[in-house]
Design an enzyme around this catalytic site. Structure first.
Site, PDB file in Angstrom:
ATOM      1  CB  VAL A 152      -0.931   0.000   1.223  1.00  0.00           C
ATOM      2  CG1 VAL A 152      -1.846   1.233   1.183  1.00  0.00           C
ATOM      3  CG2 VAL A 152      -1.758  -1.277   1.274  1.00  0.00           C
ATOM      4  CG  ASP A 170       3.604  -1.952   2.442  1.00  0.00           C
ATOM      5  OD1 ASP A 170       2.445  -1.565   2.696  1.00  0.00           O
ATOM      6  OD2 ASP A 170       3.876  -3.124   2.120  1.00  0.00           O
ATOM      7  CG  HIS A 171      -0.041   3.870   5.087  1.00  0.00           C
ATOM      8  ND1 HIS A 171       0.215   3.940   6.435  1.00  0.00           N
ATOM      9  CD2 HIS A 171      -0.566   5.074   4.749  1.00  0.00           C
ATOM     10  CE1 HIS A 171      -0.165   5.113   6.895  1.00  0.00           C
ATOM     11  NE2 HIS A 171      -0.633   5.828   5.894  1.00  0.00           N
ATOM     12  NE  ARG A 172       1.045  -4.364   2.805  1.00  0.00           N
ATOM     13  CZ  ARG A 172       1.493  -5.537   2.357  1.00  0.00           C
ATOM     14  NH1 ARG A 172       0.692  -6.590   2.412  1.00  0.00           N
ATOM     15  NH2 ARG A 172       2.714  -5.657   1.878  1.00  0.00           N
TER      16      ARG A 172
END
Length: 435
Positions: free
Chosen positions: A229, A402-404
């Site tokens: 993400v 990566d926003h996760r």
């Protein structure tokens, strides 16, 4: 096809170096293969006469598949294989034989990885089964084209294409004129799924097969976009003082010193404070792995496409050593002499897009990493400094995460630390981040 290195289960055939009927010596190069952006020369395990070449350039071959055969192979003892490898498959009157059934890829009697196949169950490696699961394909219904009917990745992807995408439809665009006029101006187009029609190639169109490095790049970028993400934060660093330090260091050392080694040094320090960025995401295991050492990937543009050579333990190097590593890796990537292991194992990547043009970017994460920094072109700009304005050298920076795995606040704070290090402590960046 022999084992091509740890973790490699398939390779793309780039070219054959021999022809059927040709006599070859032991260790003579038979084929050139592409794996993980590195070219691999595959040697003959013994002397003999080539009978058949199985595959065309662009085909994907799996480790353990029969890639070529020999004339009179049954009468010639194959070269001894290492204890952990299977002995070569040879042909005797058109039938395959194997002296040793113990093999990491299974044998022709209906086993895979040493485990017998269950009735009604497909022969496939765990990696291929995972791909089938990700694509929503019932692997047991797929007809295998590999060794002993084994289902390959190509079979699974072919089944996925057939199951989930409608057939391309050809239409003709014509004017409402006479039939002869219509035939003269007819243009064949293809309607792909979810997109605008693709015009049929004209006489001067250039057709470029999606092969080799280009296909590897496409697959990896698609995997990154599908899995991670992405979000990006951007800022500019005042590198006026750093430019003076860089010039002095170049004169003292007699070496060319660019901004990039300083950026590497700053990133190494910043991810020590924000370890969430120096990590890999293990989607299958549903976990994040953070690393204490910084193995820096440096995106390099070549005639064959983008490659990412790695500087192991970059945080233990000074600026001059990092600069030498970058120069050596770039040269090795461009002439394709780089060892395969130097293209693996990075924990975070820097892409120096400013070496060509541009300021900010939205770089794609080098999956399974969780962060990548794009470095823009240094330019003169006006900044406010203690109530006055001045002209400064500004270095644009774009950090994608990566926003996760990385919170937005951590990404912003990490980028701010990189900016401050480049602006306020260029002398300190000349020494290793890790003692």
């Amino acid at each position: 096809l022999p084992d091509l290195g740890e973790g490699v289960h398939e390779a793309e055939l780039i070219s054959w170096k021999v022809s059927p009927g040709e006599t070859v010596e032991e260790h003579q190069v038979v084929a050139e293969m592409e794996t993980d952006k590195a070219l691999v020369e595959v040697p003959s395990p013994r002397a003999g006469v080539i009978k058949e070449l199985r595959g065309n350039p662009g085909d994907i071959l799996n480790v353990g598949e029969i890639a070529w055969t020999y004339e009179g192979a049954a009468n010639i003892a194959p070269t001894a294989a290492p204890p952990t490898a299977s002995k070569p498959v040879v042909e005797n009157n058109g039938e395959a034989e194997r002296e040793d059934a113990g093999t990491v890829v299974g044998n022709v009697s209906g086993t895979i990885g040493g485990v017998p196949a269950e009735e009604g169950k497909a022969l496939a490696t765990p990696a291929v089964r995972r791909i089938a699961r990700d694509l929503g394909v019932d692997i047991d219904s797929v007809k295998g084209t590999g060794l002993a009917g084994r289902v390959t990745e190509k079979d699974v992807r072919g089944a996925s294409t057939g199951a989930h995408q409608p057939q391309r439809v050809e239409t003709r665009v014509v004017e409402s004129a006479s039939a002869q006029r219509a035939n003269d101006i007819a243009t064949t187009v293809k309607a792909p799924v979810g997109g605008a029609p693709i015009l049929a190639p004209s006489g001067d169109s250039q057709i470029i097969p999606m092969r080799g490095v280009r296909r590897t790049i496409a697959n990896r970028l698609r995997q990154s976009v599908d899995m991670a993400v992405h979000f990006t934060v951007m800022d500019e660093a005042d590198v006026s003082a750093l430019d003076e330090v860089r010039t002095k260091l170049a004169k003292a050392s007699g070496e060319k010193v660019s901004y990039l080694p300083f950026v590497v040094s700053a990133v190494c320090r910043a991810v020590k404070a924000f370890p969430s960025l120096n990590a890999h995401v293990d989607d299958e295991g549903e976990r994040i792995v953070r690393y204490p050492a910084v193995h820096m990937g440096i995106a390099a543009d070549t005639d064959q496409g983008l490659s990412v050579p790695v500087i192991p333990d970059a945080d233990a190097m000074g600026v001059l050593q990092v600069g030498r590593e970058i120069s050596g890796l770039a040269a090795a990537v461009r002439d394709r002499s780089i060892p395969r292991e130097r293209l693996m194992g990075s924990t975070i990547t820097i892409s120096n897009v400013g070496s060509y043009a541009g300021r900010f970017a939205t770089p794609i994460i080098n999956y399974p990493e969780v962060a990548i920094l794009a470095v823009g072109r240094v330019h003169d700009g006006v900044i406010a400094d203690k109530g006055s304005i001045r002209i400064a050298k500004l270095l644009p920076l774009s950090l994608t995460c990566d926003h996760r795995c990385v919170d937005g606040a951590d990404a912003a704070r990490c980028l701010n630390m990189i900016v401050e290090l480049l602006r306020d402590d260029p002398e300190g960046l000349t020494t290793p981040a890790r003692g």
